[in-house]
Structure formats: structure tokens, C-alpha cells
Design an enzyme around this catalytic site. Sequence first.
Site, PDB file in Angstrom:
ATOM      1  N   SER A 243       0.836  -1.222   0.000  1.00 21.08           N
ATOM      2  CA  SER A 243       0.000   0.000   0.000  1.00 21.08           C
ATOM      3  C   SER A 243       0.862   1.260   0.000  1.00 21.08           C
ATOM      4  O   SER A 243       0.455   2.297  -0.538  1.00 21.08           O
ATOM      5  CB  SER A 243      -0.951  -0.002   1.197  1.00 21.08           C
ATOM      6  OG  SER A 243      -0.259   0.201   2.399  1.00 21.08           O
ATOM      7  N   ASN A 244       2.052   1.202   0.571  1.00 22.69           N
ATOM      8  CA  ASN A 244       2.939   2.373   0.533  1.00 22.69           C
ATOM      9  C   ASN A 244       3.480   2.593  -0.881  1.00 22.69           C
ATOM     10  O   ASN A 244       3.609   3.735  -1.324  1.00 22.69           O
ATOM     11  CB  ASN A 244       4.076   2.227   1.528  1.00 22.69           C
ATOM     12  CG  ASN A 244       3.644   2.634   2.921  1.00 22.69           C
ATOM     13  OD1 ASN A 244       3.482   3.814   3.207  1.00 22.69           O
ATOM     14  ND2 ASN A 244       3.410   1.662   3.776  1.00 22.69           N
TER      15      ASN A 244
ATOM     16  N   HIS B   2       8.526   3.699   8.819  1.00 20.44           N
ATOM     17  CA  HIS B   2       8.303   2.878  10.014  1.00 20.44           C
ATOM     18  C   HIS B   2       7.165   3.490  10.821  1.00 20.44           C
ATOM     19  O   HIS B   2       7.170   4.700  11.062  1.00 20.44           O
ATOM     20  CB  HIS B   2       9.593   2.816  10.850  1.00 20.44           C
ATOM     21  CG  HIS B   2       9.455   1.978  12.083  1.00 20.44           C
ATOM     22  ND1 HIS B   2       9.551   0.609  12.056  1.00 20.44           N
ATOM     23  CD2 HIS B   2       9.205   2.337  13.370  1.00 20.44           C
ATOM     24  CE1 HIS B   2       9.376   0.146  13.300  1.00 20.44           C
ATOM     25  NE2 HIS B   2       9.166   1.172  14.113  1.00 20.44           N
TER      26      HIS B   2
ATOM     27  N   ASP C 261      15.954   0.179  12.068  1.00 17.92           N
ATOM     28  CA  ASP C 261      15.092   1.366  12.235  1.00 17.92           C
ATOM     29  C   ASP C 261      15.852   2.513  12.898  1.00 17.92           C
ATOM     30  O   ASP C 261      15.283   3.286  13.665  1.00 17.92           O
ATOM     31  CB  ASP C 261      13.842   0.981  13.054  1.00 17.92           C
ATOM     32  CG  ASP C 261      13.029  -0.075  12.316  1.00 17.92           C
ATOM     33  OD1 ASP C 261      12.495  -0.971  12.987  1.00 17.92           O
ATOM     34  OD2 ASP C 261      12.965  -0.013  11.082  1.00 17.92           O
TER      35      ASP C 261
HETATM   36  C1  GRF Z   1       3.722  -0.498   6.925  1.00 16.10           C
HETATM   37  O1  GRF Z   1       2.989  -0.338   8.119  1.00 16.10           O
HETATM   38  C2  GRF Z   1       5.127  -0.036   7.128  1.00 16.10           C
HETATM   39  O2  GRF Z   1       5.258   1.063   7.998  1.00 16.10           O
HETATM   40  C3  GRF Z   1       5.763  -1.228   7.742  1.00 16.10           C
HETATM   41  O3  GRF Z   1       5.180  -2.351   7.089  1.00 16.10           O
HETATM   42  C4  GRF Z   1       3.925  -1.954   6.573  1.00 16.10           C
HETATM   43  C5  GRF Z   1       3.966  -2.137   5.083  1.00 16.10           C
HETATM   44  O4  GRF Z   1       2.708  -1.960   4.574  1.00 16.10           O
HETATM   45  N1  GRF Z   1       7.186  -1.200   7.541  1.00 16.10           N
HETATM   46  P1  GRF Z   1       2.518  -2.002   2.959  1.00 16.10           P
HETATM   47  O5  GRF Z   1       3.101  -3.302   2.470  1.00 16.10           O
HETATM   48  O6  GRF Z   1       3.222  -0.807   2.369  1.00 16.10           O
HETATM   49  O7  GRF Z   1       1.022  -1.938   2.793  1.00 16.10           O
END
Ligand code: GRF
Length: 195
Positions: free
Chosen positions: A15-16, A113, A149
Site C-alpha cells: 500500500s505504501n 516505520h 530502524d
Molecule cells: C507499513 O505499516 C510499514 O510502515 C511497515 O510495514 C507496513 C507495510 O505496509 N514497515 P505495505 O506493504 O506498504 O502496505
Amino acid sequence: MGMISLGILGSGTGSNMQAILDAISKGELSTRIVIVLSDNPDALILKRAAHHGIPTGVIDCSPYRSKFPESAQKYTAQKLKEAGVDLVCLAGFMRLVKKPLLDEFPSRIINIHPSLLPAFPGVAAWEQAVIAKAKETGVTVHVVDSGMDTGPVILQETIPVFPDETPEQLHARLQVVEHRIYPKAIARYVSTSTL
Ligand code: GRF
């Protein structure tokens, strides 16, 4: 330098990465994603990338479940270099990046993060915040160094933790923040670095 080329490493939903693609298509981020790699061949992030015609690849980390073996890091660096990547964006990548990859992309790997680092590093940071009864938490985009991190912060945003919310509810609210600040953090990093 022409338009900055991004390489995305992710292990899950993506999703990111989708938020970065949306920002690009809305003209809010003048970069392009040239490759998406995952250590999980079934990860949705690979399907999302393929749907957008972005080249993808799988990083074989067998037989390890969480370690990122040196051979896999070297392979990853090679694929990123071949694709002409200028900046590597970790987006839910669940393995620790170490020397071989860091050395190939010095100060050119960033990560998102779901906590206000240095608070709550590691997995399920949203659950750590609820368990710790934190009054607030948030999201951090930072430069990746050899720690977990750790590394210089590029952008952070704080949100309150509601007294009775579940970890899942908090994570959902944090992901909304992630999707908003990752593209902003990339734009800021690209504009302030010698990329
Ligand atoms: C997110 O919450 C990110 O902060 C963490 O893992 C998750 C990844 O989500 N590192 P996506 O795969 O981008 O939906």
C-alpha cells in the site's frame, strides 16, 4: 540529473508503494518507479507493480525466514543497479539491510516505520505503542543505516493514541499517515540530497 528513478523493496501488501504511484500519477512527485523487488514471491506488492507495468523480481533468501543473506543482498544490489535506480525505498520490507546493499547505495536507501523513532523500533510498532499505553505515536521516514530502524530522520508525523483503541485500529490510522507522508518524504529527500 534527469528524473529520479526509485527502486522499491517490499514483502507484503504494497500500500505504501501504491501511495507513491498515486502521488506520481497526480503529478505530486516527479520520480518514477523502475523496479519492485520482494523476498516473498506471493506478495501483493508484486501484483500491484505488474498491474502498472513495472518490472518486478523475487529475492531468494532461502533457507532463512528473516535473515537477508549476503548473496541475496548482492543479487538485489545488482538488479537495482541494472534498473538504474537512484534511490531505494523500503516499503514493508521485513529483512534487515546490511553492508553489501548499504555499500552499493550509501545514504540512498530510505524506509518508512510506523512509530516516532527511536521509540518502538522493530515489528508491530503500533502494537508496542498500545501495550506501552503511549499517549501518542506516529510515522517516521528515515535514511537506512546498518542498525534496525535507526538512521537520520527525513520526516515524522505524530498522531494521538486513543485510550481504548486496538492495535489494528491504530495501525489503520497510521497507514493513512504513511500514505500521505512517504511521497512527501521522498520529494524532500530528493530535493535536499545530491541525488
Ligand atoms: C507499513 O505499516 C510499514 O510502515 C511497515 O510495514 C507496513 C507495510 O505496509 N514497515 P505495505 O506493504 O506498504 O502496505
